[in-house]
Design a protein around this motif. Structure first.
Motif, short mmCIF file in Angstrom:
data_model
loop_
_atom_site.label_atom_id
_atom_site.label_comp_id
_atom_site.label_asym_id
_atom_site.label_seq_id
_atom_site.Cartn_x
_atom_site.Cartn_y
_atom_site.Cartn_z
N GLU A 34 -5.09 35.95 -14.72
CA GLU A 34 -3.98 36.49 -13.93
C GLU A 34 -4.44 37.18 -12.66
O GLU A 34 -3.61 37.61 -11.88
CB GLU A 34 -3.16 37.46 -14.78
N ASN A 35 -5.77 37.29 -12.46
CA ASN A 35 -6.24 37.91 -11.22
C ASN A 35 -7.56 37.26 -10.79
O ASN A 35 -8.24 36.61 -11.59
CB ASN A 35 -6.37 39.42 -11.36
N SER A 36 -7.89 37.46 -9.54
CA SER A 36 -9.07 36.82 -8.94
C SER A 36 -10.37 37.25 -9.59
O SER A 36 -11.29 36.44 -9.74
CB SER A 36 -9.12 37.12 -7.45
N ASN A 37 -10.47 38.52 -9.96
CA ASN A 37 -11.72 39.00 -10.57
C ASN A 37 -12.01 38.30 -11.89
O ASN A 37 -13.14 37.87 -12.14
CB ASN A 37 -11.67 40.52 -10.77
N ASP A 38 -11.00 38.17 -12.74
CA ASP A 38 -11.18 37.47 -14.01
C ASP A 38 -11.50 35.99 -13.78
O ASP A 38 -12.30 35.39 -14.49
CB ASP A 38 -9.93 37.58 -14.89
N PHE A 39 -10.84 35.40 -12.79
CA PHE A 39 -11.07 34.00 -12.45
C PHE A 39 -12.53 33.78 -12.05
O PHE A 39 -13.20 32.87 -12.55
CB PHE A 39 -10.12 33.60 -11.32
N LEU A 40 -13.03 34.63 -11.15
CA LEU A 40 -14.42 34.49 -10.69
C LEU A 40 -15.41 34.74 -11.82
O LEU A 40 -16.44 34.06 -11.93
CB LEU A 40 -14.69 35.43 -9.52
N GLU A 41 -15.12 35.69 -12.68
CA GLU A 41 -15.99 35.96 -13.82
C GLU A 41 -16.03 34.75 -14.76
O GLU A 41 -17.09 34.38 -15.27
CB GLU A 41 -15.50 37.19 -14.58
N SER A 42 -14.89 34.11 -14.98
CA SER A 42 -14.84 32.93 -15.83
C SER A 42 -15.64 31.78 -15.24
O SER A 42 -16.33 31.06 -15.95
CB SER A 42 -13.39 32.49 -16.06
N ILE A 43 -15.53 31.59 -13.92
CA ILE A 43 -16.31 30.55 -13.25
C ILE A 43 -17.80 30.80 -13.41
O ILE A 43 -18.58 29.88 -13.67
CB ILE A 43 -15.95 30.48 -11.75
N TYR A 44 -18.19 32.05 -13.29
CA TYR A 44 -19.61 32.41 -13.39
C TYR A 44 -20.15 32.19 -14.80
O TYR A 44 -21.27 31.74 -14.99
CB TYR A 44 -19.79 33.87 -12.97
N ASN A 45 -19.34 32.48 -15.82
CA ASN A 45 -19.80 32.46 -17.20
C ASN A 45 -19.55 31.16 -17.96
O ASN A 45 -20.08 30.98 -19.06
CB ASN A 45 -19.16 33.61 -17.98
N ILE A 53 -5.32 26.62 -9.03
CA ILE A 53 -5.19 27.93 -8.41
C ILE A 53 -3.79 28.11 -7.85
O ILE A 53 -3.35 27.33 -7.00
CB ILE A 53 -6.24 28.11 -7.30
N GLU A 54 -3.10 29.15 -8.32
CA GLU A 54 -1.81 29.57 -7.77
C GLU A 54 -0.83 28.41 -7.60
O GLU A 54 -0.49 28.01 -6.49
CB GLU A 54 -2.00 30.30 -6.44
N ILE A 55 -0.37 27.88 -8.70
CA ILE A 55 0.55 26.75 -8.69
C ILE A 55 1.82 27.09 -7.92
O ILE A 55 2.35 26.28 -7.17
CB ILE A 55 0.91 26.35 -10.13
N ASN A 56 2.34 28.29 -8.10
CA ASN A 56 3.61 28.67 -7.50
C ASN A 56 3.45 29.51 -6.23
O ASN A 56 4.39 30.21 -5.85
CB ASN A 56 4.45 29.44 -8.52
N GLU A 57 2.34 29.42 -5.58
CA GLU A 57 2.10 30.19 -4.35
C GLU A 57 3.03 29.69 -3.25
O GLU A 57 3.16 28.49 -3.02
CB GLU A 57 0.65 30.04 -3.90
#
Length: 64
Positions: A34-45, A53-57
């Motif tokens: 739900e946020n960029s920090n968690d997203f980046l952490e998931s990519i890293y790990n 990314i942001e389907i409804n942006e």
């Protein structure tokens, strides 16, 4: 066949619940952030086959 791993970044999870259920029922493995920090952490790990990314942006011209 191995299920595709998908990472989704979307801060409005209610608006994509149908989308998520369809993918899960078709055998895809989803992680949702739900946020960029968690997203980046998931990519890293982890390794993912697809990033959504942001389907409804809203488009910038729609914000005025």
């Amino acid at each position: 066949m191995k299920a595709l791993r998908i990472l989704v970044l979307e801060n409005g999870l209610d608006s994509i619940s149908d989308f998520v259920e369809v993918l899960k029922s078709d055998g895809f493995y989803l992680d949702i952030c739900e946020n960029s920090n968690d997203f980046l952490e998931s990519i890293y790990n982890n390794h993912y086959d697809l990033y959504i990314i942001e389907i409804n942006e809203k488009h910038p011209k729609d914000l005025s």
